[in-house]
Design an enzyme around this catalytic site. Structure first.
Site, short mmCIF file in Angstrom:
data_model
loop_
_atom_site.label_atom_id
_atom_site.label_comp_id
_atom_site.label_asym_id
_atom_site.label_seq_id
_atom_site.Cartn_x
_atom_site.Cartn_y
_atom_site.Cartn_z
CG ASP A 57 -1.61 1.31 1.11
OD1 ASP A 57 -2.32 1.51 0.39
OD2 ASP A 57 -1.76 1.69 2.41
CG LEU A 58 1.61 5.72 -1.89
CD1 LEU A 58 3.12 5.41 -2.01
CD2 LEU A 58 1.14 6.42 -3.06
CG ASP A 59 -1.96 7.51 0.21
OD1 ASP A 59 -1.12 8.13 0.02
OD2 ASP A 59 -2.85 7.28 -0.36
CB THR A 89 0.37 10.40 1.50
OG1 THR A 89 0.74 9.00 1.44
CG2 THR A 89 1.40 11.35 0.93
CE LYS A 128 -4.84 6.29 8.94
NZ LYS A 128 -3.68 5.77 10.31
CB SER A 151 -1.92 2.86 -4.11
OG SER A 151 -2.44 4.16 -3.19
CB ALA A 152 -7.51 2.88 -2.72
CE LYS A 191 -5.69 -1.08 -1.03
NZ LYS A 191 -4.61 -0.16 -0.79
CD GLU A 224 -3.65 -1.46 2.77
OE1 GLU A 224 -3.74 -0.63 3.79
OE2 GLU A 224 -4.13 -1.55 1.69
CG ASP A 225 -2.06 2.81 6.48
OD1 ASP A 225 -2.34 2.25 5.38
OD2 ASP A 225 -2.11 3.79 6.76
C1 BG6 Z 1 -5.97 5.63 0.03
C2 BG6 Z 1 -6.08 6.44 1.08
O1 BG6 Z 1 -4.63 5.08 -0.28
O2 BG6 Z 1 -6.34 6.27 -1.34
C3 BG6 Z 1 -7.14 6.94 1.32
O3 BG6 Z 1 -5.82 5.61 2.23
C4 BG6 Z 1 -7.45 7.82 -0.12
O4 BG6 Z 1 -7.32 7.87 2.44
C5 BG6 Z 1 -7.49 6.73 -1.16
O5 BG6 Z 1 -8.89 8.17 0.15
C6 BG6 Z 1 -7.97 7.58 -2.48
O6 BG6 Z 1 -6.94 8.47 -2.89
P1 BG6 Z 1 -7.05 9.62 -4.02
O7 BG6 Z 1 -5.53 10.02 -3.83
O8 BG6 Z 1 -7.26 9.04 -5.38
O9 BG6 Z 1 -8.18 10.36 -3.57
MG MG Z 2 -2.87 3.15 3.32
#
Ligand code: BG6
Ligand code: MG
Length: 224
Positions: A11-13, A19, A47, A117-118, A148, A172-173
């Site tokens: 996962d990224l954020d 982030t 998240k 990542s989402a 997710k 993942e966090d």
């Molecule tokens: C996830 C984050 O990685 O991405 C969420 O944990 C975020 O908080 C989601 O809403 C979507 O991100 P973005 O950048 O497409 O709005």
């Molecule tokens: Mg995350």
């Protein structure tokens, strides 16, 4: 024969960099504009959740609000603009401790690496962090049917790279993210609070504790 994972999906954020915090700040600001207060506890449920689904969760806090699709799109744009401003100056120094070493070790061992990542902002962030070249595949969240906690993002990475799900490790966090990895039939590693992430196969409080050898040992023990 030693059991060995063939693919790590990050996962990224909140796993590779901080982030998750900027997402929280931007959502909090946007929510305040429509008279809704969110706190860190509520943020745990956002998240890992897509932009659209996150907005719906926030709007659910005030059932009297009935917004049109245009108004919702406008709010998401506002949130994303604020978020983009916050991440504009992100740089390699912002990579969490231990992540660079883990990526290097995986490359040395010929283990594939994917980003699950989402976030639609993920390609921008990994470019800023100068870690793009580590990834064999970056999932575009817009190409999967379900976000997710559904397993789609993780399974898409494995399918694209031709790896069986039980040979994958996901990191993942987010509560939703760990559920997604478990549903995908992969080994789940949680980064963060041991109680929040108690459904993970293995939890570390900090990315600095993400040691390759420990993960491999877990993988061997759980896969047996
Ligand atoms: C996830 C984050 O990685 O991405 C969420 O944990 C975020 O908080 C989601 O809403 C979507 O991100 P973005 O950048 O497409 O709005
Ligand atoms: Mg995350």
């Amino acid at each position: 024969m030693k059991l060995y994972p063939q693919l790590f999906i990050f996962d990224l954020d909140g796993v590779i960099t901080d982030t998750a915090e900027q997402h929280y700040i931007a959502w909090k600001e946007m929510a305040q504009e429509i008279g809704i207060e969110i706190d860190r506890k509520f943020n745990e449920s956002l998240k890992g959740v897509s932009r659209g689904d996150s907005l719906e969760k926030i709007l659910n806090l005030n059932k009297d609000l009935h917004l049109s699709e245009e108004e919702k799109a406008e709010l998401m744009k506002k949130k994303n603009d604020a978020y983009r401003k916050l991440i504009m100056s992100i740089e390699p120094e912002d990579i969490y401790p231990g992540i660079g070493e883990l990526l290097e070790k995986l490359k040395d061992d010929d283990i594939k690496i994917a980003l699950g990542s989402a976030s639609k902002n993920a390609p921008f962030i990994i470019k800023q962090l100068q870690i793009e070249h580590y990834f064999d595949y970056v999932v575009d969240p817009e190409t999967v049917e379900n976000g997710k906690p559904a397993p789609d993002i993780f399974q898409k990475a494995a399918d694209e790279l031709g790896v069986a799900y039980d040979k994958c490790v996901g990191i993942e966090d987010a509560i939703a993210g760990v559920t997604a990895i478990n549903e995908a039939g992969m080994l789940s590693i949680g980064v963060g609070d041991k109680i929040h992430l108690k459904h993970a196969d293995y939890v570390v409080e900090d990315t600095a504790e993400l040691k390759f050898e420990t993960i491999i040992n877990r993988f061997e023990n759980i896969s047996k």
